[in-house]
Design an enzyme around this catalytic site. Structure first.
Site, short mmCIF file in Angstrom:
data_model
loop_
_atom_site.label_atom_id
_atom_site.label_comp_id
_atom_site.label_asym_id
_atom_site.label_seq_id
_atom_site.Cartn_x
_atom_site.Cartn_y
_atom_site.Cartn_z
CE LYS A 77 -3.84 2.09 2.57
NZ LYS A 77 -4.77 1.93 3.72
CB SER A 151 -7.28 4.68 2.69
OG SER A 151 -6.68 3.86 3.68
CB SER A 175 -8.48 2.02 5.45
OG SER A 175 -8.78 3.38 5.67
#
Length: 479
Positions: A77, A151, A175
């Site tokens: 990520k 996210s 997220s």
């Protein structure tokens, strides 16, 4: 026609272990899919093809049984540093320069034997559930006019579209679970302190923890085992909290066996009801009804539980704003290049006093005690994961206050698990039906919130639902 990405992460690892595919063959397969499909999806902000092939060749053909993810493609990520690769954090406000060292989470995935194919997209500094950044838009593979949530946007899209067999995201307010639900995946947020490579009290309130994004429950257990013990042996915990260990054996075993009968609470209300108009789409209600029906068929007891009426929204908002207040101290950051939402959060965070932040933390601790007390007689508590269907691209708009309000209205049940440090899993139990205003076939998930340390129970219940609903057979059009 069969292709390697049709295999689950467990099956793929077993193929590599038995010599039916090499790590390099698997890596090449996924890199080819990224090259062909990702331009229309935007799951990756950086692809490190040469480094991935070098890593695959270095790993060779012998699979150490102590390395739980040996040879499996993964990705980082784009909030976490990998040495030699720029970390953009979804922002053009940062200088584009290679990171000098690996983040502990990245190092743990390497130790488990994964092969990073690059960096997956995230909204700016992970502070939104939007998938729109200054680098472009990440799109939902089930309907590319819709957002995948955030996210961990790119990680979820990559797994759902078959660009990765599985991925690890991070979850500070939903997220992992938000994009998992919007993309038809299993998403697991572990208990606070469960994952040693993520500090148990990092950031304000200790909200964030790393967790798996997978297509089935067994793979989620496999990734959680790897995050907890990347080399097959429990590592020292120099700064992680030691969470309660409820249950015996590996998480994978609980996820595969799917055994047990439990008492499940059906939650009425959300912690945002006093400040946000939470409108629950009929498809979200239908997903919960499906879960309740199957839980009853399996033999679980389902009882109603009321949301404790303890102040929450203002204190959580202070925690979120204060976490943005430190961004101006990031070396080389250009504050004028921040998106409107993050710029607004920075300004509000910097205007807070220390007393306000401490009061908010006290209020969140009070809320946590009330939530754990209310949920205490249940093995798990059931909610929708999201109140609405996957949102259209552009839905959040340009007004930051309205953007924040819409995030809370979209996912009103996720952040409370972070605040209380409880494990939570989203399961893709359904899709929108024909005649729905947003169209048919959009993923709809439900969330189960467990007791502290209760990941094995969540995985066991998830496995039982999966056997009957067979969501692992659903895939987006480009599959």
């Amino acid at each position: 026609m069969f292709e390697l990405h049709h295999l689950s992460a467990q099956e793929l690892w077993d193929w590599i272990r038995r010599g039916e595919a090499t790590a390099l063959e698997v890596t090449d397969h996924y890199l080819d899919r990224i090259a062909r499909l990702d331009p229309g999806l935007g799951a990756f902000v950086t692809v490190t093809a040469d480094a991935a092939r070098d890593r695959a060749e270095h790993l060779g053909d012998r699979v150490p049984t102590s390395r739980p993810l040996w040879g499996l493609p993964s990705a980082d990520k784009d909030l976490y540093d990998r040495a030699g690769v720029p970390t953009r954090s979804g922002s053009t406000a940062l200088p584009e320069r290679p990171a000098g060292a690996d983040h502990p989470l990245v190092a743990a995935l390497d130790a488990a034997g994964t092969i990073s194919l690059g960096k997956t997209t995230s909204p700016e500094f992970g502070m939104s559930s939007s998938s729109e950044t200054r680098f472009g838009v990440t799109r939902n593979p089930y309907d590319t006019t819709r957002a995948p949530g955030g996210s961990s946007s790119g990680a979820a899209v990559a797994v759902a579209a078959g660009l990765l067999p599985a991925a690890v995201g991070s979850d500070g307010g939903g997220s992992v679970r938000i994009p998992a639900a919007a993309n038809g995946l299993v998403g697991l947020k572990p208990s606070r302190g469960r994952v040693p490579s993520m500090p148990g009290r990092s950031g304000v309130g200790g909200l964030s923890v790393a967790g798996p994004l997978t297509r089935n429950v067994a793979d989620a257990g496999m990734l959680l085992d790897a995050l907890v013990a990347p080399t097959g042996v429990l590592p020292p915990q120099p700064y992680a909290l030691v969470t309660p260990d409820v249950g015996d054996g590996p998480f994978t075993a609980a996820a595969v066996r799917g055994e047990g009968r439990f008492v499940v609470g059906l939650l009425d209300g959300s912690p945002w009801d006093d400040t946000v108009d939470v409108v629950v789409d009929p498809a979200a209600r239908a997903a919960v009804e499906t879960a309740v029906r199957v839980l009853g068929e399996v033999g679980h007891g389902v009882e109603d539980v009321a949301m404790p009426r303890v102040p929450y929204a203002t204190a959580f908002r202070v925690a979120w704003e204060s976490s943005a207040a430190r961004l101006p101290m990031v070396p080389g950051i250009d504050l004028s290049a921040l998106t409107p939402l993050v710029s607004w959060l920075v300004a509000r965070g910097q205007a807070l006093t220390g007393t306000q932040v401490l009061d908010a933390m006290t209020a969140l601790d009070t809320f946590s005690a009330a939530l754990i007390g209310a949920f205490g007689r249940f093995d798990a508590v059931l909610t929708p994961t999201l109140a609405l269907t996957p949102r259209p691209i552009g839905w959040y708009g340009d007004d930051p206050e309205e953007d924040f309000r819409r995030q809370c209205a979209y996912s009103p049940w996720t952040s409370m698990a972070n605040v209380a440090g409880l494990p939570a899993i989203t399961l893709p139990v359904g899709v929108t039906e024909a005649g729905h205003p947003d169209g048919a076939g959009l993923p709809m998930g439900v969330q189960l919130i467990g007791r502290p340390g209760g990941e094995r129970v969540l995985l066991a219940i998830g496995a039982q639902l999966e056997r009957r609903l067979r969501w692992q057979r659903r895939h987006p059009p480009m599959w």
